[in-house]
Design a protein around this motif. Sequence first.
Motif, PDB file in Angstrom:
ATOM      1  N   VAL A 167       0.845  -1.197   0.000  1.00 40.61           N
ATOM      2  CA  VAL A 167       0.000   0.000   0.000  1.00 40.61           C
ATOM      3  C   VAL A 167       0.880   1.246   0.000  1.00 40.61           C
ATOM      4  CG1 VAL A 167      -1.683   1.326   1.332  1.00 40.61           C
ATOM      5  CG2 VAL A 167      -1.944  -1.149   1.102  1.00 40.61           C
ATOM      6  N   TYR A 168       1.876   1.254   0.879  1.00 45.03           N
ATOM      7  CA  TYR A 168       2.771   2.420   0.942  1.00 45.03           C
ATOM      8  C   TYR A 168       3.613   2.569  -0.327  1.00 45.03           C
ATOM      9  CZ  TYR A 168       1.489   2.952   5.813  1.00 45.03           C
ATOM     10  OH  TYR A 168       0.783   3.153   6.967  1.00 45.03           O
ATOM     11  N   ALA A 169       4.038   1.449  -0.891  1.00 49.59           N
ATOM     12  CA  ALA A 169       4.807   1.513  -2.138  1.00 49.59           C
ATOM     13  C   ALA A 169       3.939   2.080  -3.263  1.00 49.59           C
ATOM     14  CB  ALA A 169       5.326   0.126  -2.509  1.00 49.59           C
ATOM     15  N   GLY A 170       2.689   1.635  -3.344  1.00 50.08           N
ATOM     16  CA  GLY A 170       1.775   2.154  -4.363  1.00 50.08           C
ATOM     17  C   GLY A 170       1.514   3.640  -4.191  1.00 50.08           C
ATOM     18  N   ILE A 171       1.297   4.063  -2.953  1.00 52.90           N
ATOM     19  CA  ILE A 171       1.090   5.496  -2.685  1.00 52.90           C
ATOM     20  C   ILE A 171       2.336   6.289  -3.069  1.00 52.90           C
ATOM     21  CG2 ILE A 171       0.791   7.188  -0.821  1.00 52.90           C
ATOM     22  CD1 ILE A 171      -1.085   5.122   0.521  1.00 52.90           C
ATOM     23  N   PHE A 172       3.510   5.737  -2.751  1.00 54.31           N
ATOM     24  CA  PHE A 172       4.754   6.423  -3.116  1.00 54.31           C
ATOM     25  C   PHE A 172       4.867   6.609  -4.627  1.00 54.31           C
ATOM     26  CE2 PHE A 172       9.128   6.168  -4.637  1.00 54.31           C
ATOM     27  CZ  PHE A 172       9.657   7.309  -4.051  1.00 54.31           C
ATOM     28  N   VAL A 173       4.551   5.576  -5.395  1.00 55.92           N
ATOM     29  CA  VAL A 173       4.639   5.659  -6.857  1.00 55.92           C
ATOM     30  C   VAL A 173       3.688   6.733  -7.385  1.00 55.92           C
ATOM     31  CG1 VAL A 173       4.153   4.422  -9.011  1.00 55.92           C
ATOM     32  CG2 VAL A 173       5.450   3.302  -7.204  1.00 55.92           C
ATOM     33  N   ILE A 174       2.483   6.779  -6.850  1.00 54.07           N
ATOM     34  CA  ILE A 174       1.503   7.776  -7.289  1.00 54.07           C
ATOM     35  C   ILE A 174       1.951   9.184  -6.917  1.00 54.07           C
ATOM     36  CG2 ILE A 174      -0.860   8.611  -6.935  1.00 54.07           C
ATOM     37  CD1 ILE A 174      -1.632   5.598  -6.618  1.00 54.07           C
ATOM     38  N   VAL A 175       2.379   9.373  -5.680  1.00 51.66           N
ATOM     39  CA  VAL A 175       2.833  10.699  -5.238  1.00 51.66           C
ATOM     40  C   VAL A 175       4.072  11.127  -6.022  1.00 51.66           C
ATOM     41  CG1 VAL A 175       3.799  11.970  -3.259  1.00 51.66           C
ATOM     42  CG2 VAL A 175       1.779  10.528  -2.954  1.00 51.66           C
ATOM     43  N   PHE A 176       4.989  10.195  -6.249  1.00 51.94           N
ATOM     44  CA  PHE A 176       6.185  10.498  -7.040  1.00 51.94           C
ATOM     45  C   PHE A 176       5.805  10.983  -8.435  1.00 51.94           C
ATOM     46  CE2 PHE A 176       9.474   9.225 -10.065  1.00 51.94           C
ATOM     47  CZ  PHE A 176      10.589   9.832  -9.508  1.00 51.94           C
ATOM     48  N   SER A 177       4.815  10.332  -9.039  1.00 52.57           N
ATOM     49  CA  SER A 177       4.366  10.736 -10.377  1.00 52.57           C
ATOM     50  C   SER A 177       3.750  12.126 -10.363  1.00 52.57           C
ATOM     51  CB  SER A 177       3.350   9.725 -10.918  1.00 52.57           C
ATOM     52  OG  SER A 177       3.938   8.458 -11.031  1.00 52.57           O
ATOM     53  N   PHE A 178       2.946  12.420  -9.348  1.00 50.61           N
ATOM     54  CA  PHE A 178       2.354  13.755  -9.229  1.00 50.61           C
ATOM     55  C   PHE A 178       3.429  14.827  -9.056  1.00 50.61           C
ATOM     56  CE2 PHE A 178      -1.747  11.716  -8.300  1.00 50.61           C
ATOM     57  CZ  PHE A 178      -2.593  12.551  -9.018  1.00 50.61           C
ATOM     58  N   ILE A 179       4.415  14.552  -8.216  1.00 47.71           N
ATOM     59  CA  ILE A 179       5.485  15.523  -7.976  1.00 47.71           C
ATOM     60  C   ILE A 179       6.303  15.730  -9.248  1.00 47.71           C
ATOM     61  CG2 ILE A 179       7.662  15.884  -6.733  1.00 47.71           C
ATOM     62  CD1 ILE A 179       6.273  14.558  -4.304  1.00 47.71           C
ATOM     63  N   THR A 180       6.625  14.651  -9.940  1.00 49.50           N
ATOM     64  CA  THR A 180       7.378  14.755 -11.190  1.00 49.50           C
ATOM     65  C   THR A 180       6.607  15.572 -12.218  1.00 49.50           C
ATOM     66  OG1 THR A 180       8.369  12.607 -10.747  1.00 49.50           O
ATOM     67  CG2 THR A 180       8.544  13.424 -12.985  1.00 49.50           C
ATOM     68  N   THR A 181       5.325  15.330 -12.324  1.00 47.32           N
ATOM     69  CA  THR A 181       4.484  16.093 -13.251  1.00 47.32           C
ATOM     70  C   THR A 181       4.441  17.558 -12.847  1.00 47.32           C
ATOM     71  OG1 THR A 181       3.141  14.144 -13.702  1.00 47.32           O
ATOM     72  CG2 THR A 181       2.177  16.285 -14.249  1.00 47.32           C
ATOM     73  N   GLY A 182       4.319  17.828 -11.561  1.00 50.88           N
ATOM     74  CA  GLY A 182       4.303  19.208 -11.077  1.00 50.88           C
ATOM     75  C   GLY A 182       5.587  19.947 -11.388  1.00 50.88           C
ATOM     76  N   ILE A 183       6.707  19.274 -11.244  1.00 46.86           N
ATOM     77  CA  ILE A 183       8.001  19.894 -11.557  1.00 46.86           C
ATOM     78  C   ILE A 183       8.063  20.223 -13.047  1.00 46.86           C
ATOM     79  CG2 ILE A 183      10.492  19.478 -11.694  1.00 46.86           C
ATOM     80  CD1 ILE A 183      10.165  17.792  -9.104  1.00 46.86           C
ATOM     81  N   TYR A 184       7.644  19.281 -13.887  1.00 48.92           N
ATOM     82  CA  TYR A 184       7.663  19.537 -15.326  1.00 48.92           C
ATOM     83  C   TYR A 184       6.756  20.705 -15.698  1.00 48.92           C
ATOM     84  CZ  TYR A 184       6.823  19.304 -20.259  1.00 48.92           C
ATOM     85  OH  TYR A 184       6.686  19.664 -21.576  1.00 48.92           O
ATOM     86  N   VAL A 185       5.557  20.737 -15.158  1.00 46.70           N
ATOM     87  CA  VAL A 185       4.618  21.827 -15.462  1.00 46.70           C
ATOM     88  C   VAL A 185       5.185  23.158 -15.005  1.00 46.70           C
ATOM     89  CG1 VAL A 185       2.341  22.766 -14.880  1.00 46.70           C
ATOM     90  CG2 VAL A 185       2.572  20.372 -15.517  1.00 46.70           C
ATOM     91  N   SER A 186       5.824  23.164 -13.852  1.00 43.29           N
ATOM     92  CA  SER A 186       6.438  24.390 -13.343  1.00 43.29           C
ATOM     93  C   SER A 186       7.529  24.892 -14.287  1.00 43.29           C
ATOM     94  CB  SER A 186       7.018  24.129 -11.955  1.00 43.29           C
ATOM     95  OG  SER A 186       7.707  25.254 -11.484  1.00 43.29           O
TER      96      SER A 186
END
Length: 105
Positions: free
Chosen positions: A65-84
């Motif tokens: 569960v924590y690994a899955g949440i980490f992958v999702i949060v990591f993807s959101f953060i990576t996308t946010g950095i790119y958009v920024s």
Amino acid sequence: MDKQTARQVLSHPKFKQMAQQKAMIGWGFSAVVFVMYVAYIWLIGTAPEMFGKPVSEGGITTWGVYAGIFVIVFSFITTGIYVSIANGKFEEMTQEVVREVQGEK
């Protein structure tokens, strides 16, 4: 912006360089996220017991569960950095080229 101005912007060397940099960063971020997802799925397929272990003795929440949440949060953060980056640095570069082209008229 009229078609002639748009053509001039698209053919401007600074715009072409910016577009190339933006594509490289975009593909780079995409590759990082892809590798993260592939690693996650690979671990689930090859070592499911690792993700099936409870976090605490007698608990029901597993490490998966924590690994899955980490992958999702990591993807959101990576996308946010790119958009920024895309909406910051690259947008400024685009506007600079547009000003240069409109000033040449």
